[in-house]
Scaffold this motif. Structure first.
Motif, PDB file in Angstrom:
ATOM      1  N   TRP A   1       0.840  -1.191   0.000  1.00 27.15           N
ATOM      2  CA  TRP A   1       0.000   0.000   0.000  1.00 27.15           C
ATOM      3  C   TRP A   1       0.876   1.242   0.000  1.00 27.15           C
ATOM      4  O   TRP A   1       1.810   1.327   0.771  1.00 27.15           O
ATOM      5  N   ARG A   2       0.669   2.160  -0.944  1.00 33.27           N
ATOM      6  CA  ARG A   2      -0.505   2.160  -1.779  1.00 33.27           C
ATOM      7  C   ARG A   2      -0.333   1.292  -3.012  1.00 33.27           C
ATOM      8  O   ARG A   2       0.719   1.247  -3.631  1.00 33.27           O
ATOM      9  N   SER A   3      -1.437   0.605  -3.361  1.00 37.52           N
ATOM     10  CA  SER A   3      -1.481  -0.177  -4.579  1.00 37.52           C
ATOM     11  C   SER A   3      -2.895  -0.062  -5.139  1.00 37.52           C
ATOM     12  O   SER A   3      -3.587   0.919  -4.853  1.00 37.52           O
ATOM     13  N   PHE A   4      -3.332  -1.045  -5.913  1.00 34.91           N
ATOM     14  CA  PHE A   4      -4.646  -0.967  -6.549  1.00 34.91           C
ATOM     15  C   PHE A   4      -5.724  -0.782  -5.480  1.00 34.91           C
ATOM     16  O   PHE A   4      -5.820  -1.552  -4.529  1.00 34.91           O
ATOM     17  N   GLU A   5      -6.532   0.245  -5.648  1.00 35.42           N
ATOM     18  CA  GLU A   5      -7.442   0.658  -4.579  1.00 35.42           C
ATOM     19  C   GLU A   5      -8.563  -0.332  -4.295  1.00 35.42           C
ATOM     20  O   GLU A   5      -9.249  -0.224  -3.271  1.00 35.42           O
ATOM     21  N   MET A   6      -8.745  -1.328  -5.152  1.00 33.90           N
ATOM     22  CA  MET A   6      -9.767  -2.339  -4.873  1.00 33.90           C
ATOM     23  C   MET A   6      -9.317  -3.381  -3.858  1.00 33.90           C
ATOM     24  O   MET A   6     -10.149  -4.081  -3.280  1.00 33.90           O
ATOM     25  N   TYR A   7      -8.026  -3.514  -3.617  1.00 31.51           N
ATOM     26  CA  TYR A   7      -7.544  -4.576  -2.735  1.00 31.51           C
ATOM     27  C   TYR A   7      -8.193  -4.529  -1.347  1.00 31.51           C
ATOM     28  O   TYR A   7      -8.697  -5.546  -0.865  1.00 31.51           O
ATOM     29  N   PRO A   8      -8.184  -3.387  -0.664  1.00 35.85           N
ATOM     30  CA  PRO A   8      -8.811  -3.388   0.667  1.00 35.85           C
ATOM     31  C   PRO A   8     -10.307  -3.649   0.626  1.00 35.85           C
ATOM     32  O   PRO A   8     -10.870  -4.240   1.559  1.00 35.85           O
ATOM     33  N   LEU A   9     -10.968  -3.233  -0.449  1.00 39.35           N
ATOM     34  CA  LEU A   9     -12.404  -3.487  -0.563  1.00 39.35           C
ATOM     35  C   LEU A   9     -12.677  -4.978  -0.731  1.00 39.35           C
ATOM     36  O   LEU A   9     -13.652  -5.513  -0.183  1.00 39.35           O
ATOM     37  N   LEU A  10     -11.818  -5.661  -1.494  1.00 38.70           N
ATOM     38  CA  LEU A  10     -11.985  -7.103  -1.667  1.00 38.70           C
ATOM     39  C   LEU A  10     -11.872  -7.830  -0.333  1.00 38.70           C
ATOM     40  O   LEU A  10     -12.655  -8.735  -0.029  1.00 38.70           O
ATOM     41  N   ALA A  11     -10.888  -7.426   0.461  1.00 45.93           N
ATOM     42  CA  ALA A  11     -10.716  -8.048   1.776  1.00 45.93           C
ATOM     43  C   ALA A  11     -11.938  -7.800   2.649  1.00 45.93           C
ATOM     44  O   ALA A  11     -12.428  -8.705   3.338  1.00 45.93           O
ATOM     45  N   GLN A  12     -12.445  -6.583   2.600  1.00 40.07           N
ATOM     46  CA  GLN A  12     -13.577  -6.218   3.447  1.00 40.07           C
ATOM     47  C   GLN A  12     -14.823  -7.027   3.084  1.00 40.07           C
ATOM     48  O   GLN A  12     -15.526  -7.534   3.963  1.00 40.07           O
ATOM     49  N   VAL A  13     -15.096  -7.155   1.803  1.00 37.74           N
ATOM     50  CA  VAL A  13     -16.277  -7.909   1.363  1.00 37.74           C
ATOM     51  C   VAL A  13     -16.154  -9.379   1.745  1.00 37.74           C
ATOM     52  O   VAL A  13     -17.133 -10.021   2.147  1.00 37.74           O
ATOM     53  N   ALA A  14     -14.934  -9.930   1.635  1.00 35.41           N
ATOM     54  CA  ALA A  14     -14.732 -11.342   1.958  1.00 35.41           C
ATOM     55  C   ALA A  14     -14.676 -11.594   3.460  1.00 35.41           C
ATOM     56  O   ALA A  14     -14.675 -12.750   3.890  1.00 35.41           O
ATOM     57  N   GLY A  15     -14.609 -10.525   4.255  1.00 37.31           N
ATOM     58  CA  GLY A  15     -14.471 -10.687   5.691  1.00 37.31           C
ATOM     59  C   GLY A  15     -13.062 -11.045   6.108  1.00 37.31           C
ATOM     60  O   GLY A  15     -12.821 -11.471   7.246  1.00 37.31           O
ATOM     61  N   ALA A  16     -12.099 -10.888   5.176  1.00 41.47           N
ATOM     62  CA  ALA A  16     -10.711 -11.218   5.471  1.00 41.47           C
ATOM     63  C   ALA A  16     -10.034 -10.064   6.208  1.00 41.47           C
ATOM     64  O   ALA A  16     -10.495  -8.908   6.158  1.00 41.47           O
ATOM     65  N   THR A  17      -8.929 -10.367   6.859  1.00 43.00           N
ATOM     66  CA  THR A  17      -8.131  -9.337   7.522  1.00 43.00           C
ATOM     67  C   THR A  17      -7.144  -8.766   6.517  1.00 43.00           C
ATOM     68  O   THR A  17      -6.296  -9.496   5.985  1.00 43.00           O
ATOM     69  N   ALA A  18      -7.260  -7.477   6.225  1.00 37.55           N
ATOM     70  CA  ALA A  18      -6.361  -6.818   5.277  1.00 37.55           C
ATOM     71  C   ALA A  18      -5.053  -6.467   5.980  1.00 37.55           C
ATOM     72  O   ALA A  18      -5.052  -5.792   7.006  1.00 37.55           O
ATOM     73  N   VAL A  19      -3.946  -6.934   5.424  1.00 39.76           N
ATOM     74  CA  VAL A  19      -2.619  -6.615   5.951  1.00 39.76           C
ATOM     75  C   VAL A  19      -1.922  -5.753   4.911  1.00 39.76           C
ATOM     76  O   VAL A  19      -1.514  -6.239   3.849  1.00 39.76           O
TER      77      VAL A  19
END
Length: 366
Positions: free
Chosen positions: A113-131
């Motif tokens: 981070w910063r990288s493609f701005e969809m990455y944190p959203l993907l984690a959030q939707v999947a319920g995953a922990t974004a690192v």
């Protein structure tokens, strides 16, 4: 009262690049220049237009759910089996499918981070922990703009299921080199899937920036993601693909797709584009030459611009980012600001880039 999941309520809306026609009307000019979304400025390939026209008469039928013709062409192009390929409605949809296929709630998804701005959203939707692992300076004393591969490794633990490596990185345009990426891939635990997000691969000119498909071979936990939206000029049709060393990875991604998600028109266009590779390469050469010109022009103006391996350049403007972006829009030039960090500027035609440079000069002059 019916309520969505809390994670969905908390999601910020994805913000696409602004429509240039809307800006032109707003500020009262005939035309605005859009350098915000990393599209190529060329019109669709002639073969693509012909393929679209031919298939249009069949659109009363559903498309091929497995995109068999396109999958076969991609498999032959990359020397893999069709079972190793998953086709989807743009690379971002395939990323969502990866998160759905491999991330349980509470598991880890690691990315720079910063990288493609969809990455944190993907984690959030999947319920995953974004690192999120901060970028590091690519040059001594420079701004943070490059993947920290050692940091990504340190971010992996027993809960990690997916690591995303955007190479070249969006929005900074920087890329990690072969030896470092090979060491990284060999150090990642076997239970962790590494997705090399290579949406901008076709624009790479540095021979030391590796082709992810070659690094994937022999590494069962590596997959490569690419798109037809950028170099191939099909942004409006939404076609992407994933290639995995382990066919079971591609199969899991295919299982999470929305049925008929890649339209008949999109499939035909992508097949026609692949058959026009020589023309695409010529167009890419024009883009990379213009990228070099734009980079040199900005450096001559005292700007710190890293060597980009994509079809855009990154201006690390820090706290001035929003101010400069707004001033550019007032002069009918749309770029992509990341508040407090920098400005991403798509490589346009020479004429479009000259409009941008003139506006940038006017802002600098006060």
């Amino acid at each position: 009262m019916v309520s969505p999941r809390a994670a969905v309520n908390a999601l910020p809306a994805y913000r696409p690049g602004r429509n240039p026609a809307d800006l032109a009307r707003e500020i009262g000019v005939p035309r605005a220049v859009k350098l915000a979304s990393n599209e190529v400025a060329f019109p669709p390939l002639p073969a693509v237009v012909a393929a679209i026209a031919q298939v249009a008469a069949e659109t009363n039928r559903y498309p091929d759910n497995g995109a068999a013709v396109l999958t076969g062409d991609l498999a032959r192009r990359y020397g893999v089996e069709p079972a190793q390929v998953a086709v989807g409605c743009g690379a971002v949809t395939l990323l969502q499918q990866v998160a759905q296929a491999f991330c349980d709630p509470g598991t880890g998804l690691v990315y720079a981070w910063r990288s493609f701005e969809m990455y944190p959203l993907l984690a959030q939707v999947a319920g995953a922990t974004a690192v999120q692992v901060p970028l590091v300076p690519g040059d001594e004393g420079g701004p943070a703009d490059t993947h920290d591969l050692d940091g990504l490794l340190a971010g992996i633990d027993d809960t990690t299921r997916v690591v995303l490596v955007c190479n070249p990185n969006n929005p900074t345009g920087t890329a990690v080199r072969r030896a470092a990426l090979e060491r990284f891939l060999d150090a990642v635990p076997a239970h962790v899937l590494v997705v090399l997000d290579e949406a901008y691969r076709e624009f790479v000119t540095d021979p030391d920036v590796p082709d992810g498909v070659e690094l994937m071979r022999g590494r069962a936990n590596v997959a490569v993601l690419r798109t037809f939206s950028k170099a191939w000029g099909l942004a409006g049709l939404r076609v992407g693909y994933l290639i995995a060393e382990d066919p079971a990875v591609a199969e899991a991604v295919r299982k999470t797709h929305v049925p008929f998600g890649v339209s008949m028109v999109a499939q035909a266009a992508a097949v026609a584009a692949l058959a026009s590779e020589d023309e695409v390469r010529a167009r890419v050469a024009e883009v990379t030459a213009e990228r070099d010109r734009l980079t040199a022009a900005l450096r001559s103006r005292g700007q710190s611009v890293a060597d980009s391996q994509a079809n855009f350049v990154w201006l690390p403007l820090g706290e001035r980012t929003a101010e400069v972006a707004a001033a550019l829009e007032a002069r009918a030039v749309i770029t992509r600001p990341f508040a407090g960090e920098g400005l991403r500027v798509t490589v346009g035609t020479p004429e479009e880039d000259d409009v941008f440079l003139q506006a940038f000069d006017e802002i600098a002059a006060g």
